[in-house]
Design a protein around this motif. Structure first.
Motif, PDB file in Angstrom:
ATOM      1  N   SER A  81       0.820  -1.211   0.000  1.00  0.00           N
ATOM      2  CA  SER A  81       0.000   0.000   0.000  1.00  0.00           C
ATOM      3  C   SER A  81       0.855   1.264   0.000  1.00  0.00           C
ATOM      4  N   GLU A 115       5.360   0.614  -5.037  1.00  0.00           N
ATOM      5  CA  GLU A 115       5.375  -0.421  -6.076  1.00  0.00           C
ATOM      6  C   GLU A 115       6.649  -0.255  -6.880  1.00  0.00           C
ATOM      7  N   LYS A 156       7.346   3.710  -7.453  1.00  0.00           N
ATOM      8  CA  LYS A 156       6.053   4.384  -7.532  1.00  0.00           C
ATOM      9  C   LYS A 156       5.471   4.434  -6.125  1.00  0.00           C
ATOM     10  N   LEU A 175       2.743   5.247  -3.417  1.00  0.00           N
ATOM     11  CA  LEU A 175       1.289   5.263  -3.433  1.00  0.00           C
ATOM     12  C   LEU A 175       0.696   6.177  -2.365  1.00  0.00           C
ATOM     13  N   LYS A 176       1.469   6.505  -1.333  1.00  0.00           N
ATOM     14  CA  LYS A 176       1.008   7.423  -0.284  1.00  0.00           C
ATOM     15  C   LYS A 176       1.829   8.700  -0.391  1.00  0.00           C
ATOM     16  N   ASP A 216       7.024  10.038  -8.714  1.00  0.00           N
ATOM     17  CA  ASP A 216       7.773   8.791  -8.736  1.00  0.00           C
ATOM     18  C   ASP A 216       9.264   9.084  -8.835  1.00  0.00           C
TER      19      ASP A 216
END
Length: 173
Positions: free
Chosen positions: A32, A35, A56, A58-59, A124
């Protein structure tokens, strides 16, 4: 005379060994948070291997991240070697210290990365076509052998989220 001088400079400046990436592995502990759409080695030319990594997050935004560097040398299995350092990445990028091991690693891969500012990170992070050469190890002369460098990332709340392991061989005279 000029020809002999050029030959002498060429032979002195030429390396008699190699530093080569052999493997790259990215592990995720918290899917979570981060990635890895890309985590692989790519052959760029004859004897030239580059690392491509795409983080990448995500948060977002990333305001604090702790990273831990570990170096291992392969003897009969991989054993700890030289350093095991934990640093707050945001603080280290804002206040660089030339006596810190993170400073040397950051300067080695910064030409290949978009990690060129301090926190917060809202995008990213890419490392593209990162190659190793023997000049990178001129300040820290390592003995010949096989090494593994691991970079573990913490989300800033004491949760380890991922590990990137870089395997390489050194054979420099």
């Amino acid at each position: 005379m000029k020809f002999l001088l050029l030959v002498y400079v060429f032979l002195i400046g030429k390396s008699h060994g190699y530093v080569r990436l052999t493997n790259l592995k990215c592990d995720i502990f918290d899917r979570s948070f981060v990635e890895f759409p890309e985590c692989r080695l790519k052959v760029l030319g004859r004897g030239v291997i580059g690392a491509n990594i795409h983080f990448k997050f995500l948060k977002l935004p990333i305001n604090r991240m702790v990273i831990r560097f570990n170096a291992y040398r392969k003897l009969s299995g991989y054993h700890p070697f030289l350093f095991n350092v934990s640093k707050d990445l945001c603080h280290a990028l804002k206040y660089p210290n030339r006596l810190d091991v993170l400073y040397y690693f950051y300067n080695a891969f910064s030409p290949y990365s978009n990690l060129n500012h301090t926190c917060p990170y809202n995008n990213d992070v890419y490392i593209r076509k990162c190659i190793l050469n023997d000049r990178m190890f001129s300040k820290v002369p390592l003995p010949k052998g096989t090494y593994m460098l691991t970079v573990e990332m913490d989300d800033g709340i004491k949760n380890w989220v991922s590990t990137v392991s870089v395997y390489f061989d050194i054979d420099v005279d």
